[in-house]
Motif scaffolding. Structure first.
Motif, mmCIF file in Angstrom:
data_model
loop_
_atom_site.group_PDB
_atom_site.id
_atom_site.type_symbol
_atom_site.label_atom_id
_atom_site.label_comp_id
_atom_site.label_asym_id
_atom_site.label_seq_id
_atom_site.Cartn_x
_atom_site.Cartn_y
_atom_site.Cartn_z
ATOM 1 N N UNK A 1 0.824 -1.202 0.000
ATOM 2 C CA UNK A 1 0.000 0.000 0.000
ATOM 3 C C UNK A 1 0.860 1.253 0.000
ATOM 4 N N UNK A 2 1.937 1.241 0.791
ATOM 5 C CA UNK A 2 2.828 2.406 0.812
ATOM 6 C C UNK A 2 3.468 2.676 -0.537
ATOM 7 N N UNK A 3 3.932 1.626 -1.195
ATOM 8 C CA UNK A 3 4.532 1.795 -2.516
ATOM 9 C C UNK A 3 3.503 2.266 -3.538
ATOM 10 N N UNK B 1 9.891 3.626 -14.532
ATOM 11 C CA UNK B 1 11.091 2.858 -14.210
ATOM 12 C C UNK B 1 10.943 2.112 -12.888
ATOM 13 N N UNK B 2 10.332 2.777 -11.901
ATOM 14 C CA UNK B 2 10.236 2.183 -10.563
ATOM 15 C C UNK B 2 9.249 1.022 -10.533
ATOM 16 N N UNK B 3 8.138 1.134 -11.247
ATOM 17 C CA UNK B 3 7.114 0.092 -11.203
ATOM 18 C C UNK B 3 7.644 -1.273 -11.642
ATOM 19 N N UNK C 1 9.855 -2.805 -8.870
ATOM 20 C CA UNK C 1 9.074 -3.393 -7.784
ATOM 21 C C UNK C 1 8.457 -4.728 -8.198
ATOM 22 N N UNK C 2 8.032 -4.820 -9.449
ATOM 23 C CA UNK C 2 7.331 -6.019 -9.913
ATOM 24 C C UNK C 2 8.272 -7.152 -10.294
ATOM 25 N N UNK C 3 9.533 -6.833 -10.569
ATOM 26 C CA UNK C 3 10.456 -7.849 -11.080
ATOM 27 C C UNK C 3 10.582 -9.071 -10.176
#
Length: 311
Positions: A106-108, A121-123, A126-128
């Motif tokens: 939730x924080x992310x 780029x960040x998403x 996180x998903x990798x």
């Protein structure tokens, strides 16, 4: 009456002439789905029934349906210290795994929902981890947490000689290393679920709250998060389901050790079914795990179906 029959006969004639094509159109989807349905019926529900029957037998190395023992396997199961240890570890692992993943996800999601520049780029970063198998994750974290080659060794080489991080070798703390690895892998997936929920909130409601002078924290706490109740429920079901079935991550990281300190019900089932030739007892543990999963899935499906009926 004769005129009515004269009108009906041509209609019946047309229906009979179109019957083969219509019958083929009606049966073609069923014929296409029949093999997969038969496979699911046999290899899922058939083997569930097989396991249920097996749990009431005294089977050892091979199935033995001549020795019926009733509920004695279940009585032995809940009197076995390793099973009780497995349930305790599952309670610790599942509670921390679900809570930490939900809070972190939730924080992310809230962070990415602020329309930051590097979101694209960040998403994926996180998903990798979710793209990796739990075996790969377990092996990687086993190396990283190993005192001889991992984090402790690296920090000591940098000059901090007193640094110590031996949780993976400590029977009291090893289960928490499983939690760390599992959270690292799954929090990105939970973040994606929450982000989709945040993007689905009606902007008009948020704008109205802003006009009334509500702060950003108040908007999230009073409006957005309550509206995301279905997302929270879905995330809970997915994470709890993964926690109950946790096996490959535990095997890759600790193989249940030190001793039995990181045993889970799934590992218990494997050890007793194939390691100690206690097939009947292993089957009973599998049925208990299935009942745990059903206790989560069935209320969820009931609430979803009830919500659809109301709408």
């Amino acid at each position: 009456m004769a005129q009515t029959q004269a009108e009906i006969v041509p209609v019946l004639t047309r229906r009979q002439s179109r019957a083969p094509k219509e019958v083929l159109q009606d049966w073609l989807p069923k014929l296409v789905l029949a093999p997969s349905f038969a496979i699911v019926l046999l290899f899922v529900y058939g083997f569930i029934l097989f396991t249920v029957v097996l749990s009431f037998t005294g089977s050892k190395l091979l199935p033995d349906f001549s020795t019926w023992v009733g509920f004695s396997n279940y009585v032995r199961l809940f009197n076995h210290p390793n099973w009780l240890t497995s349930l305790k570890n599952l309670a610790i692992f599942a509670s921390l795994y679900v809570i930490v993943c939900s809070v972190l996800g939730l924080g992310l999601a809230i962070l990415l929902d602020q329309k930051i520049r590097a979101e694209g780029l960040i998403r994926p970063i996180y998903l990798y981890p979710m793209a990796l198998s739990f075996i790969v994750t377990g092996v990687a974290w086993k190396w990283f947490l190993d005192p001889g080659i991992g984090l402790e060794h690296i920090v000591k080489d940098l000059g901090w000689e007193s640094f110590s991080f031996r949780w993976i070798k400590d029977g009291q703390m090893a289960i928490y290393t499983i939690v760390i690895a599992a959270v690292w892998q799954s929090s990105g997936f939970v973040m994606a679920m929450f982000l989709a929920g945040l993007r689905g909130v009606d902007n008009e409601v948020i704008k109205a709250a802003q006009i009334d002078g509500a702060s950003t924290v108040t908007i999230y706490r009073r409006i957005i998060i309550p509206l995301m109740r279905p997302v929270f429920l879905s995330a809970f079901v997915v994470l709890a389901h993964l926690a109950i079935k946790s096996y490959d991550l535990v095997v890759a990281m600790t193989d249940g050790g030190p001793g039995t300190s990181t045993w889970t019900p799934a590992l218990f089932m494997q050890k007793f079914t194939f390691g100690r030739n206690e097939m009947g007892m292993g089957a009973s543990s599998a049925i208990i795990m299935m009942m745990m999963i059903f206790s989560i899935i069935v209320p969820y499906l009931y609430s979803e179906l009830r919500g659809e009926r109301r709408t």
